[in-house]
Design a protein around this motif. Structure first.
Motif, PDB file in Angstrom:
ATOM      1  N   THR D  43     -23.205 -27.248 -33.093  1.00 62.33           N
ATOM      2  CA  THR D  43     -21.931 -26.840 -33.689  1.00 62.33           C
ATOM      3  C   THR D  43     -21.393 -25.576 -33.061  1.00 62.33           C
ATOM      4  O   THR D  43     -20.199 -25.434 -32.829  1.00 62.33           O
ATOM      5  CB  THR D  43     -22.085 -26.631 -35.205  1.00 62.33           C
ATOM      6  N   ASN D  44     -22.267 -24.648 -32.801  1.00 65.27           N
ATOM      7  CA  ASN D  44     -21.845 -23.381 -32.214  1.00 65.27           C
ATOM      8  C   ASN D  44     -21.384 -23.537 -30.774  1.00 65.27           C
ATOM      9  O   ASN D  44     -20.547 -22.769 -30.306  1.00 65.27           O
ATOM     10  CB  ASN D  44     -22.998 -22.383 -32.263  1.00 65.27           C
ATOM     11  N   ASN D 126     -36.183 -28.200 -32.287  1.00 65.63           N
ATOM     12  CA  ASN D 126     -35.348 -27.708 -33.384  1.00 65.63           C
ATOM     13  C   ASN D 126     -34.343 -28.739 -33.849  1.00 65.63           C
ATOM     14  O   ASN D 126     -33.209 -28.754 -33.391  1.00 65.63           O
ATOM     15  CB  ASN D 126     -34.602 -26.453 -32.932  1.00 65.63           C
ATOM     16  N   GLY D 128     -32.613 -28.679 -36.140  1.00 65.05           N
ATOM     17  CA  GLY D 128     -31.449 -28.012 -36.708  1.00 65.05           C
ATOM     18  C   GLY D 128     -30.350 -27.761 -35.708  1.00 65.05           C
ATOM     19  O   GLY D 128     -29.221 -27.466 -36.076  1.00 65.05           O
ATOM     20  N   LEU D 129     -30.648 -27.867 -34.434  1.00 68.46           N
ATOM     21  CA  LEU D 129     -29.625 -27.619 -33.422  1.00 68.46           C
ATOM     22  C   LEU D 129     -28.694 -28.813 -33.252  1.00 68.46           C
ATOM     23  O   LEU D 129     -27.764 -28.799 -32.461  1.00 68.46           O
ATOM     24  CB  LEU D 129     -30.292 -27.301 -32.072  1.00 68.46           C
ATOM     25  N   PRO D 131     -26.095 -32.099 -34.250  1.00 68.35           N
ATOM     26  CA  PRO D 131     -24.762 -32.162 -34.855  1.00 68.35           C
ATOM     27  C   PRO D 131     -24.775 -32.276 -36.368  1.00 68.35           C
ATOM     28  O   PRO D 131     -24.061 -31.575 -37.051  1.00 68.35           O
ATOM     29  CB  PRO D 131     -24.140 -33.422 -34.245  1.00 68.35           C
ATOM     30  N   ASP D 132     -25.563 -33.153 -36.879  1.00 68.43           N
ATOM     31  CA  ASP D 132     -25.511 -33.417 -38.315  1.00 68.43           C
ATOM     32  C   ASP D 132     -26.792 -34.098 -38.766  1.00 68.43           C
ATOM     33  O   ASP D 132     -27.712 -34.336 -37.985  1.00 68.43           O
ATOM     34  CB  ASP D 132     -24.321 -34.302 -38.637  1.00 68.43           C
ATOM     35  N   ASP D 140     -36.020 -37.161 -36.083  1.00 63.99           N
ATOM     36  CA  ASP D 140     -37.052 -37.407 -37.085  1.00 63.99           C
ATOM     37  C   ASP D 140     -37.698 -38.764 -36.856  1.00 63.99           C
ATOM     38  O   ASP D 140     -38.922 -38.922 -36.961  1.00 63.99           O
ATOM     39  CB  ASP D 140     -36.427 -37.381 -38.490  1.00 63.99           C
ATOM     40  N   ARG D 180     -46.716 -29.360 -31.520  1.00 62.07           N
ATOM     41  CA  ARG D 180     -45.405 -28.696 -31.522  1.00 62.07           C
ATOM     42  C   ARG D 180     -45.573 -27.179 -31.569  1.00 62.07           C
ATOM     43  O   ARG D 180     -44.850 -26.442 -30.876  1.00 62.07           O
ATOM     44  CB  ARG D 180     -44.577 -29.160 -32.720  1.00 62.07           C
ATOM     45  N   ARG D 184     -44.145 -24.725 -28.735  1.00 58.91           N
ATOM     46  CA  ARG D 184     -43.224 -23.640 -29.078  1.00 58.91           C
ATOM     47  C   ARG D 184     -43.729 -22.321 -28.500  1.00 58.91           C
ATOM     48  O   ARG D 184     -42.965 -21.552 -27.900  1.00 58.91           O
ATOM     49  CB  ARG D 184     -43.127 -23.535 -30.601  1.00 58.91           C
ATOM     50  N   ARG D 188     -41.976 -19.902 -25.617  1.00 56.41           N
ATOM     51  CA  ARG D 188     -41.588 -18.528 -25.885  1.00 56.41           C
ATOM     52  C   ARG D 188     -41.922 -17.634 -24.683  1.00 56.41           C
ATOM     53  O   ARG D 188     -41.101 -16.816 -24.257  1.00 56.41           O
ATOM     54  CB  ARG D 188     -42.281 -18.017 -27.149  1.00 56.41           C
TER      55      ARG D 188
END
Lengths: 217, 217, 217, 217
Positions: D43-44, D126, D128-129, D131-132, D140, D180, D184, D188
């Motif tokens: 979205t961003n 992530n 959460g990154l 679209p919806d 998932d 995962r 991650r 990093r």
DNA sequence: AATGAATGAGGGTTCATTCAT
DNA sequence: CATGAATGAACCCTCATTCAT
């Protein structure tokens, strides 16, 4: 990102036309905004009104200006600059035109400029139409500059024996006020006046008020 | 909105006290609003600022005024009325005070009134601080009235041979402008000036500009 | 501005009720926002959705929070704080509860907390739902803290001869990942699980891995 | 959208070159978009950023993709596909490589793939990154598939007497989570790690857990 | 009379998408 | 094919006004 494929090194005709169109749009928006700002004042004016007036879409406005504030500053800059450009310092040693003639020429140019764009003049005459104190100060600073110029001229005139002794700062304020008052009056009436006559009248008013009689004409 | 003017005899002491409290509150709000309006202009001013300044709650404001607009109109009315009351028509046949003396007295009263309440004066000098065009016209109408008075005086003066022949409407505008210009200048400086001196200077400026020299003292 | 007329010095009943109502509203908004953020992510979530979900008007939202961002930060702070409070450092010298028991207790508290508020947990598990990189780092910092705690514990365990020699930082990351993985799994299923059983299984996995020892190499 | 798969013989050299250029452009846009999405989330991220990053014009973007959403889905598909291709089912009857060896090989391939394109990995890690909710479910679903594979393997291992009896679904979630978590951690740190060592450590953890057996209960 | 929580229309601004050139 | 000016829906936020307490 700019392309140019098989072209000569100067700006192509296409680019030129694009640039012109861009300037036109900008001018169109400024014109619309100027009117709205003059009628409503900065805060009361809305982007909606401006774009309706310009006949463009909301997003288009932001293609040409970063914000409501930016257009306003553009306009304010334009008017201050325009006026400053039309005022030249009086030269007492000018042999071709008398001081009074030089003042007359300044006044003529200024009045012509103001009458040409009434919306602009409204903004100039009403510091209250401005976004905020800071912006109002830009205008104030301009008027202050004019007042200081006038004060200096009067001081000089006194030293030369041309102007009667007086509180020059105060008289300068009065002179500027008189010019603003007359301008306001001219703008109120719709018909465009005979500028030269106005300048003559204004000068007669100012001159007879400040001069030492024996020393002149 | 203020009760009791004819004041029938049945008004009890309690009612009287209540009415006084009511008027006090009203005045308190007006005072607060005047300041905010003068600093920010009508549109930029917010009810929040006004009630914070007055130290009252949101709802209380609407107990005394119908709307933001209403307070403003009250204030504007007050200033126009206050000024009008301080200007008296010049009587050429007055044997106790010369016309110039009468003008001086008017100017003194007006300047004293304006310097006494600077917030009010800001509103008066800047039609742009006003809610909208309509409200600005109320101010304009006031200035128009003054200008017409001045024009009439000048016309009369010309007929009497006291004033030199000129475009009186234009000169009237210049005169009013000069007064506004000087007032603006006075308000800018924080120190309260010696009003009489200012009036003398202003009169000298105006007089020498409009008079037929031989005809005056 | 607060009143209190003839009251005793402590908070009055009225004020108390007002404060409670205020807190309720705040909680109501947070609840609504949490849900929307969890479902849509910060950027995608709109104030319109939040207020619709909370059943309040647009303006009301801004009575309780300065901005969309502020609510989010409140929520994020709440979850990080809540978790931190539920994790206590393992004490190897505790005579009443074995280290494994202490870890079990920590896990139980954390899982119970997370399962209690699924929306909150979604935000915690998905750093991508966050407003921006900066906000994501707040979460990352939290996880980093946990990972460091785990690493330290493992290092200590190795020195004590309780833990096998390994790349403790990497194993800590694996452990935390395992916990997150299981939590994610639990949240996916709607039925609330038997937390103790989950903790047992998770511990067994971490402690011993997956193999039957005798059967392998 | 990509042409030619069966590739009939009539394809001219010109057409072929055109097709290649088209694919290049597509890849270029995907590359740019991937980076922006990974850094900002769906979205961003803005089309402006993507085209600036790709060095193309606004309209060009829409020549290759129907919408912002479409590019994202392409990218997500690519990563899911890429991973799926790198995971092969464990064959217990494979005589050339032990089950543990097969798992190791899977892990190596997956980690290598992820470390090769960090932007891609961010998107994968992530949800959460995305679209919806719908898009997040695609991810998932992928993880669910992996988890089911793991669960099946564990179940099989139990039946074969190789894996200790446990809640296999839960342990599968823990295992995936551990992977995962480690990934991650690797992302990093900027330096590329020695993948084989990581895989060894990870396997040891999964296989045996963290404890030194003799020291406990 | 006084309070301040609640309201919602309307403000400035952004950005995915379209289309004439 | 490629371009980038133009569009307008939708965003976050403000603020004059109302009303239950």
């Amino acid at each position: 990102m700019s392309r140019r494929t098989g072209d000569d090194s100067t700006t192509s005709a296409v680019e030129e036309r694009a640039a012109r169109r861009r300037d036109d749009r900008r001018a169109q928006i400024i014109r619309a905004a100027k009117q709205v700002f003059a009628e409503q004042g900065y805060t009361n004016a809305s982007i909606s009104q401006i774009i309706a007036n310009a006949g463009i879409a909301r997003g288009t406005f932001y293609l040409y200006f970063d914000s409501k504030r930016t257009v306003f500053d553009s306009i304010l800059g334009e008017v201050v600059e325009g006026l400053t450009a039309r005022i030249s310092v009086i030269a007492l040693d000018d042999t071709t035109l008398s001081p009074r003639g030089q003042v007359a020429r300044n006044l003529q140019r200024v009045l012509a400029f103001l009458l040409e764009d009434r919306a602009l003049s409204q903004l100039l005459l009403n510091p209250g139409l401005t976004p905020d104190a800071e912006s109002a100060q830009q205008l104030d600073a301009f008027y202050e500059r004019i007042t200081l110029m006038l004060t200096a001229s009067l001081d000089h005139g006194i030293r030369m024996g041309l102007v009667r002794s007086c509180d020059t700062a105060l008289v300068a304020a009065a002179l500027l006020g008189a010019i603003r008052g007359v301008t306001r009056q001219l703008l109120r009436n719709d018909e465009t006046p005979h500028i030269e006559a106005v300048v003559d009248e204004l000068l007669a008013f100012g001159w007879r008020g400040v001069v030492v009689e024996e020393a002149w004409d």
